[in-house]
Scaffold this motif. Structure first.
Motif, short mmCIF file in Angstrom:
data_model
loop_
_atom_site.label_atom_id
_atom_site.label_comp_id
_atom_site.label_asym_id
_atom_site.label_seq_id
_atom_site.Cartn_x
_atom_site.Cartn_y
_atom_site.Cartn_z
N VAL A 93 34.13 26.05 31.81
CA VAL A 93 34.63 26.18 30.42
C VAL A 93 36.16 26.25 30.45
CG1 VAL A 93 34.70 27.67 28.38
CG2 VAL A 93 32.52 27.24 29.51
N LEU A 94 36.73 26.97 31.42
CA LEU A 94 38.20 27.04 31.52
C LEU A 94 38.79 25.66 31.84
CD1 LEU A 94 38.40 30.45 33.39
CD2 LEU A 94 39.38 29.99 31.14
N GLU A 95 38.07 24.90 32.67
CA GLU A 95 38.49 23.51 32.94
C GLU A 95 38.48 22.68 31.67
OE1 GLU A 95 36.73 21.08 36.07
OE2 GLU A 95 36.69 22.84 37.39
N LYS A 96 37.41 22.84 30.87
CA LYS A 96 37.28 22.07 29.62
C LYS A 96 38.37 22.46 28.62
CE LYS A 96 33.06 20.70 28.20
NZ LYS A 96 31.61 20.61 27.92
N LEU A 97 38.86 23.69 28.75
CA LEU A 97 39.96 24.13 27.88
C LEU A 97 41.29 23.50 28.31
CD1 LEU A 97 39.08 27.90 27.33
CD2 LEU A 97 39.44 26.22 25.52
N GLY A 98 41.28 22.82 29.46
CA GLY A 98 42.49 22.13 29.91
C GLY A 98 43.39 22.95 30.81
N PHE A 99 42.90 24.08 31.31
CA PHE A 99 43.73 24.91 32.20
C PHE A 99 43.65 24.37 33.62
CE2 PHE A 99 42.54 28.24 28.95
CZ PHE A 99 43.81 28.36 28.39
N GLU A 100 44.76 23.86 34.14
CA GLU A 100 44.77 23.31 35.50
C GLU A 100 44.46 24.38 36.55
OE1 GLU A 100 48.25 21.04 36.43
OE2 GLU A 100 48.09 19.84 34.59
N TRP A 101 44.88 25.62 36.26
CA TRP A 101 44.67 26.71 37.22
C TRP A 101 43.20 27.06 37.39
CZ3 TRP A 101 42.41 30.53 34.43
CH2 TRP A 101 42.75 30.66 33.08
N ALA A 102 42.33 26.51 36.52
CA ALA A 102 40.88 26.79 36.66
C ALA A 102 40.35 26.34 38.02
CB ALA A 102 40.11 26.12 35.54
N ASN A 103 41.03 25.36 38.64
CA ASN A 103 40.62 24.88 39.98
C ASN A 103 40.92 25.90 41.07
OD1 ASN A 103 39.73 22.31 39.11
ND2 ASN A 103 41.87 21.69 38.87
N ASN A 104 41.72 26.90 40.73
CA ASN A 104 42.11 27.91 41.73
C ASN A 104 41.33 29.21 41.57
OD1 ASN A 104 44.09 26.08 42.59
ND2 ASN A 104 45.53 26.83 41.05
N LEU A 105 40.18 29.12 40.88
CA LEU A 105 39.32 30.29 40.73
C LEU A 105 38.22 30.22 41.78
CD1 LEU A 105 38.94 30.25 36.83
CD2 LEU A 105 40.63 31.49 38.17
N GLN A 106 37.91 31.34 42.40
CA GLN A 106 36.93 31.35 43.49
C GLN A 106 35.97 32.53 43.33
OE1 GLN A 106 38.75 32.13 47.31
NE2 GLN A 106 36.90 31.70 48.47
N HIS A 107 34.69 32.21 43.35
CA HIS A 107 33.67 33.27 43.37
C HIS A 107 33.29 33.52 44.82
CE1 HIS A 107 29.20 34.46 42.69
NE2 HIS A 107 29.95 35.53 42.80
N LEU A 108 33.48 34.76 45.27
CA LEU A 108 33.11 35.14 46.63
C LEU A 108 31.80 35.92 46.53
CD1 LEU A 108 35.61 36.83 49.14
CD2 LEU A 108 33.16 36.72 49.41
N PRO A 109 30.65 35.23 46.68
CA PRO A 109 29.37 35.93 46.50
C PRO A 109 28.94 36.69 47.74
CG PRO A 109 28.98 33.61 46.97
CD PRO A 109 30.49 33.81 47.02
N PHE A 110 28.01 37.60 47.57
CA PHE A 110 27.47 38.32 48.71
C PHE A 110 26.03 38.71 48.42
CE2 PHE A 110 29.78 41.23 45.95
CZ PHE A 110 28.82 42.18 45.65
N GLY A 111 25.30 39.02 49.50
CA GLY A 111 23.89 39.41 49.37
C GLY A 111 23.75 40.85 48.93
N PHE A 112 22.52 41.25 48.70
CA PHE A 112 22.21 42.60 48.24
C PHE A 112 22.24 43.61 49.38
CE2 PHE A 112 19.40 39.95 45.38
CZ PHE A 112 20.18 40.10 44.24
N ILE A 113 22.34 44.88 49.00
CA ILE A 113 21.94 45.94 49.92
C ILE A 113 20.49 46.23 49.53
CG2 ILE A 113 22.17 48.38 50.50
CD1 ILE A 113 25.05 48.13 50.64
N LEU A 114 19.60 46.08 50.48
CA LEU A 114 18.17 46.23 50.22
C LEU A 114 17.66 47.57 50.74
CD1 LEU A 114 17.03 42.70 51.43
CD2 LEU A 114 17.60 43.35 49.09
N GLN A 115 16.62 48.07 50.09
CA GLN A 115 15.95 49.27 50.59
C GLN A 115 14.47 48.92 50.73
OE1 GLN A 115 16.35 52.70 48.10
NE2 GLN A 115 16.33 54.08 49.83
N ASN A 116 13.98 48.97 51.96
CA ASN A 116 12.60 48.53 52.25
C ASN A 116 12.36 47.11 51.73
OD1 ASN A 116 12.03 51.10 53.33
ND2 ASN A 116 11.67 51.90 51.28
N GLY A 117 13.37 46.26 51.92
CA GLY A 117 13.23 44.84 51.55
C GLY A 117 13.40 44.56 50.08
N LYS A 118 13.69 45.58 49.27
CA LYS A 118 13.82 45.37 47.82
C LYS A 118 15.19 45.79 47.32
CE LYS A 118 8.90 45.97 46.93
NZ LYS A 118 7.87 46.81 46.33
#
Length: 562
Positions: free
Chosen positions: A345-370
């Motif tokens: 959406v930020l790209e569609k708004l025409g913001f060039e800096w939208a290409n410099n956004l990064q999502h750093l995902p990570f997994g869960f902390i699980l307890q007994n597999g849940k």
């Protein structure tokens, strides 16, 4: 690493400009076995370029590469293998670390530019659980790594201090809340109310509607709703700050979701102005069909805003405020679709800096597999875990070193370091099974093992009058050389951990450095008085410097004694 660059430069020169020095550097490997050499360059890419057998290319290259830093350059199948001049290289590496101290491994990639890093972001009026640990420690470590690589990180705690959960909490407080009890133990009582709301809502669906109405009142500035919300926010933040202090984590901004309430209309107007808003089931959305994604919801049919509205507004605000070179979001992988939508959406708004956004995902902390769930009350409080870790560290110190000074501080550093390290040694993408026993194990691939190795190095230096002199000569025995090679690799690991956004690269590196150092300690008479003693002590000092700096990047303290 100077010798690596020399090796890369000579290979690049022989490729007639088809591979740059930087490209060659990226491809240089460390051979698995020491008898294969110290550096290796695979020729597969050159084989494609020159349409020749990679083994022929490797043989040809090996014959042309010479330098005083190399004792021998040979080909082995498709690889060019380089044996370094151990004495010369080890002396230079040790001198470099002694000169630079904690600045060793620093890079100038960022050239002082700002990077906003959004991490931790717990929900107000809910306990700080083990589930919040990953974002907090990964984000803090990555901010430290960004700084090490020449960026200026702006640490942002985008608090979950707005949203429909506050409608639920206000509704629950009005029905079952007791002011005296809440004031005595705010987070515990608010969690009880939150859990009860969900239990009752399963029996009575009208409760969900009541909660929606309370949240709408909150958005419209209802005095009672705002008063309760402010109270919930203040008591939560006070508790969170105590935990952040224990974890040695700080922030430049605590602007949460509520901060953007008076700024969202401007974002919605901008979307209208660009003709991006459309209506779907009476809600306002931005369609993303061209990307095969569901529409990004901007405003619901009842006029309430959503996470996306706030994140769009926050991104625009942060760019205006900080002029960031890039912006990183350390948020669990279940939010991947959300961030894809927001960035597009930020790209569609025409913001060039939208290409410099990064999502750093990570997994869960699980307890007994849940996955742990606050809603159902299945939550392990982080503060309790930290306190128990400190207690266990105290007990261990009492058994092993009862005369240790500053026992309480060392126990805190070790206990908390154990929990942080257990998380960070895991690739962020993978989930971590919560086990207090594993986190607090004081041997093997753990934080206390790394901290103890640092303390051991400091103890050796203490026995030799507290510090090391410059190396008189290089070291070439197998145990010393293994440690030197690891020390030489630290700047590369810093760069890789930045590029891959993985603090785990540093944690795994520290474990391997400690293993090599402990072999060196077990097999070499370090304090033996001979012409190599100064060099051996320099190696100990340099190892201590690098372990301490590596732990600092992870957000962990390095005690001098344990």
């Amino acid at each position: 690493m100077k010798v690596k660059k020399i090796f890369a430069n000579q290979i690049a020169a022989e490729t007639a400009g088809l591979l740059t020095e930087d490209k060659v550097l990226e491809r240089i490997e460390f051979p698995k076995y020491p008898e294969q050499g110290d550096l290796a360059f695979p020729c597969f890419e050159l084989a494609k370029i020159f349409k020749k057998n990679p083994a022929f290319i490797a043989k040809d290259l090996a014959a042309k590469i010479t330098d005083p830093y190399f004792s021998e350059v040979v080909s082995e199948g498709p690889y060019v293998n380089c044996f370094l001049n151990k004495k010369r290289v080890s002396k230079e590496i040790l001198l470099e670390i002694q000169t630079k101290q904690e600045a060793y491994g620093s890079q100038d990639i960022g050239k002082g530019e700002k990077v906003t890093i959004d991490f931790s972001s717990p929900n107000i009026a809910k306990p700080f659980s083990m589930g919040h640990l990953r974002s907090t420690v990964i984000g803090n470590a990555y901010a430290n790594i960004l700084e090490k690589c020449g960026y200026q990180p702006v640490r942002i705690n985008h608090l979950g201090d707005w949203g429909t959960q506050f409608g639920k909490l206000i509704s629950a407080y009005h029905r079952w809340g007791n002011e005296k009890e809440v004031r005595q133990d705010p987070i515990k009582e608010l969690l009880k109310l939150y859990v009860r709301f969900h239990e009752e809502a399963e029996k009575d669906s009208k409760l969900e509607e009541e909660a929606r109405l309370w949240f709408l009142k909150l958005e419209q500035g209802n005095e009672r709703a705002l008063e309760l919300w402010q109270w919930f926010r203040e008591v939560s933040l006070e508790e969170f700050k105590g935990i952040y202090k224990l974890l040695n984590v700080s922030f430049d901004s605590y602007n949460g979701e509520a901060f953007y309430n008076d700024k969202m209309e401007e974002t919605i107007d901008l979307l209208k102005e660009k003709g991006l808003l459309s209506t779907s089931k009476e809600a306002e959305v931005v369609t993303l069909e061209e990307h095969d994604l569901p529409p990004c919801l901007i405003r619901k049919s009842d006029g309430a805003t959503l996470y996306a509205t706030r994140d769009l507004t926050a991104a625009i605000y942060r760019q205006k405020t900080y002029q960031f070179a890039k912006s990183v979001y350390v948020v669990g992988h279940e939010q991947s679709l959300h961030f894809k939508q927001v960035f597009l959406v930020l790209e569609k708004l025409g913001f060039e800096w939208a290409n410099n956004l990064q999502h750093l995902p990570f997994g869960f902390i699980l307890q007994n597999g849940k996955k742990m769930s606050t809603r159902k009350g299945k939550v392990v409080l982080l503060e309790n875990v930290l306190k128990e870790a400190i207690k266990m560290a105290e007990k261990s110190i009492e058994e092993k070193n009862p005369t240790l000074q500053n026992k309480a501080q060392v126990a805190q550093d070790v206990g908390i370091g154990a929990i942080i390290f257990q998380d960070l040694k895991t690739d962020p993408q993978h989930s971590v099974e919560f086990s207090l026993e594993d986190m607090l194990r004081f041997e093997g691939a753990t934080g206390p093992y790394v901290q103890y190795t640092h303390a051991r190095a400091c103890s050796i230096l203490q026995k030799s009058n507290g510090s090391a002199e410059e190396p008189t000569d290089g070291l070439s025995d197998v145990y010393s050389w293994s440690v030197v090679k690891k020390l030489m690799d630290f700047p590369t690991k810093v760069k890789e951990s930045y590029e891959q956004a993985k603090p785990s690269e540093i944690a795994v590196y520290l474990l391997s450095l400690c293993r090599e150092f402990n072999k060196y300690y077990a097999n070499c008479k370090i304090l033996q008085e001979d012409d190599q003693q100064a060099s051996r002590l320099a190696l100990v000092e340099c190892t201590a410097i690098v372990i301490k700096e590596g732990l600092r990047l992870l957000g962990i303290k390095a005690p001098h004694e344990m």
